[in-house]
Write a protein that holds these residues in place. Sequence first.
Motif, mmCIF file in Angstrom:
data_model
loop_
_atom_site.group_PDB
_atom_site.id
_atom_site.type_symbol
_atom_site.label_atom_id
_atom_site.label_comp_id
_atom_site.label_asym_id
_atom_site.label_seq_id
_atom_site.Cartn_x
_atom_site.Cartn_y
_atom_site.Cartn_z
ATOM 1 N N ARG A 1 24.730 31.687 31.913
ATOM 2 C CA ARG A 1 24.613 31.736 33.371
ATOM 3 C C ARG A 1 23.462 30.873 33.862
ATOM 4 O O ARG A 1 23.570 30.203 34.893
ATOM 5 N N LEU A 2 22.345 30.880 33.149
ATOM 6 C CA LEU A 2 21.213 30.049 33.551
ATOM 7 C C LEU A 2 21.554 28.574 33.460
ATOM 8 O O LEU A 2 21.216 27.782 34.352
ATOM 9 N N GLU A 3 22.231 28.190 32.392
ATOM 10 C CA GLU A 3 22.644 26.792 32.257
ATOM 11 C C GLU A 3 23.642 26.423 33.345
ATOM 12 O O GLU A 3 23.609 25.307 33.878
ATOM 13 N N HIS A 4 24.536 27.355 33.686
ATOM 14 C CA HIS A 4 25.507 27.118 34.763
ATOM 15 C C HIS A 4 24.804 26.857 36.093
ATOM 16 O O HIS A 4 25.203 25.984 36.867
ATOM 17 N N HIS A 5 23.738 27.604 36.351
ATOM 18 C CA HIS A 5 22.988 27.448 37.597
ATOM 19 C C HIS A 5 21.986 26.300 37.537
ATOM 20 O O HIS A 5 21.397 25.955 38.558
ATOM 21 N N GLY A 6 21.785 25.736 36.339
ATOM 22 C CA GLY A 6 20.780 24.691 36.193
ATOM 23 C C GLY A 6 19.371 25.223 36.312
ATOM 24 O O GLY A 6 18.451 24.500 36.740
ATOM 25 N N THR A 7 19.171 26.490 35.946
ATOM 26 C CA THR A 7 17.856 27.126 36.040
ATOM 27 C C THR A 7 17.095 26.957 34.736
ATOM 28 O O THR A 7 17.570 27.408 33.685
ATOM 29 N N PRO A 8 15.935 26.336 34.751
ATOM 30 C CA PRO A 8 15.139 26.199 33.512
ATOM 31 C C PRO A 8 14.721 27.568 32.982
ATOM 32 O O PRO A 8 14.498 28.504 33.759
ATOM 33 N N PHE A 9 14.585 27.668 31.671
ATOM 34 C CA PHE A 9 14.209 28.956 31.089
ATOM 35 C C PHE A 9 13.472 28.762 29.779
ATOM 36 O O PHE A 9 13.538 27.704 29.146
ATOM 37 N N VAL A 10 12.757 29.812 29.395
ATOM 38 C CA VAL A 10 12.174 29.921 28.059
ATOM 39 C C VAL A 10 12.798 31.144 27.413
ATOM 40 O O VAL A 10 13.304 32.035 28.095
ATOM 41 N N LEU B 1 19.941 26.479 21.144
ATOM 42 C CA LEU B 1 18.999 26.055 22.170
ATOM 43 C C LEU B 1 18.661 24.586 22.020
ATOM 44 O O LEU B 1 18.480 24.088 20.906
ATOM 45 N N ALA B 2 18.541 23.898 23.139
ATOM 46 C CA ALA B 2 18.104 22.507 23.129
ATOM 47 C C ALA B 2 16.671 22.437 22.607
ATOM 48 O O ALA B 2 15.884 23.377 22.785
ATOM 49 N N PRO B 3 16.304 21.344 21.964
ATOM 50 C CA PRO B 3 14.959 21.233 21.372
ATOM 51 C C PRO B 3 13.822 21.418 22.367
ATOM 52 O O PRO B 3 12.740 21.891 21.996
ATOM 53 N N HIS B 4 14.040 21.050 23.642
ATOM 54 C CA HIS B 4 12.949 21.129 24.620
ATOM 55 C C HIS B 4 12.773 22.527 25.222
ATOM 56 O O HIS B 4 11.801 22.764 25.944
ATOM 57 N N VAL B 5 13.686 23.456 24.922
ATOM 58 C CA VAL B 5 13.574 24.815 25.465
ATOM 59 C C VAL B 5 12.558 25.600 24.639
ATOM 60 O O VAL B 5 12.753 25.796 23.439
ATOM 61 N N PRO B 6 11.459 26.064 25.236
ATOM 62 C CA PRO B 6 10.452 26.816 24.481
ATOM 63 C C PRO B 6 11.013 28.125 23.937
ATOM 64 O O PRO B 6 11.770 28.825 24.623
ATOM 65 N N LEU B 7 10.643 28.449 22.702
ATOM 66 C CA LEU B 7 11.036 29.689 22.050
ATOM 67 C C LEU B 7 9.777 30.290 21.431
ATOM 68 O O LEU B 7 9.104 29.625 20.631
ATOM 69 N N LEU B 8 9.443 31.516 21.802
ATOM 70 C CA LEU B 8 8.198 32.107 21.335
ATOM 71 C C LEU B 8 8.357 33.608 21.115
ATOM 72 O O LEU B 8 9.335 34.222 21.551
ATOM 73 N N ASP B 9 7.396 34.165 20.401
ATOM 74 C CA ASP B 9 7.350 35.601 20.158
ATOM 75 C C ASP B 9 6.533 36.284 21.246
ATOM 76 O O ASP B 9 5.633 35.682 21.837
ATOM 77 N N CYS B 10 6.849 37.552 21.509
ATOM 78 C CA CYS B 10 6.051 38.319 22.454
ATOM 79 C C CYS B 10 6.195 39.800 22.157
ATOM 80 O O CYS B 10 7.085 40.224 21.414
ATOM 81 N N ASP B 11 5.307 40.566 22.747
ATOM 82 C CA ASP B 11 5.399 42.021 22.758
ATOM 83 C C ASP B 11 5.400 42.421 24.222
ATOM 84 O O ASP B 11 4.363 42.349 24.890
ATOM 85 N N ALA B 12 6.563 42.818 24.735
ATOM 86 C CA ALA B 12 6.697 43.093 26.170
ATOM 87 C C ALA B 12 5.814 44.243 26.631
ATOM 88 O O ALA B 12 5.552 44.380 27.825
ATOM 89 N N ARG B 13 5.321 45.050 25.700
ATOM 90 C CA ARG B 13 4.433 46.164 26.067
ATOM 91 C C ARG B 13 3.014 45.701 26.344
ATOM 92 O O ARG B 13 2.235 46.423 26.977
ATOM 93 N N ASP B 14 2.677 44.526 25.879
ATOM 94 C CA ASP B 14 1.306 44.026 25.950
ATOM 95 C C ASP B 14 1.158 43.053 27.114
ATOM 96 O O ASP B 14 1.877 42.052 27.208
#
Length: 202
Positions: free
Chosen positions: A133-142, A164-177
């Motif tokens: 859906r994000l790609e359909h809308h052309g909305t950038p995302f990580v 994922l395209a190479p330029h799309v950032p992919l990272l780890d997180c802890d949503a509680r923090d």
Amino acid sequence: MDSTTSEAPAPRAPLRSTAHTGLKIVVVGGFGVGKTTMVRSVSEIRPLSTEETMTQAGVGVDDATGVRDKSTTTVAFDFGRISLNDELVLYVFGAPGQERFWFLWDQLFAGALGAVVLVDTRRLADSWYAIDRLEHHGTPFVVARNDFGGHQHSLEEIRDALDLAPHVPLLDCDARDRDSSKQVLISLVQHLYALTTSGEPA
């Protein structure tokens, strides 16, 4: 995981008088991936939440595989705010994860400059619709892998699995923090800036 945070947000945090740029971003992802938790942990104001207690009506409708202990669910959206500096403010909307509420996503995407796709590697396929859906809308995302413990796959394996395209950032997180969630949002802002200066598509 959506019901716990490591630090309660401040009940009141007036918007700084110097703030002049507001950016709308959306946190999307599958059911029970931690979207409400991320909005709560990072918001500097008491977040608006539309969580309701899950009932028998959702049995057989919502896929609760891997989130059997979940007792509440977002039925519209979550809303929070975070000031990144004296001038830049992010307005953060958390989207509902169940398929029956996906019709709300297009409205939430309207006016959004970017998005965070929160993923749970135990239910990775739940992320595909959000990315589509994000790609359909052309909305950038990580893309952020939420920490549920015991990672079985590397980030590169996840990148391949999600195509994922190479330029799309992919990272780890802890949503509680709060600091971890804030870093995800900062990465999104940096990604948006990089796209505007490079001319690359979202």
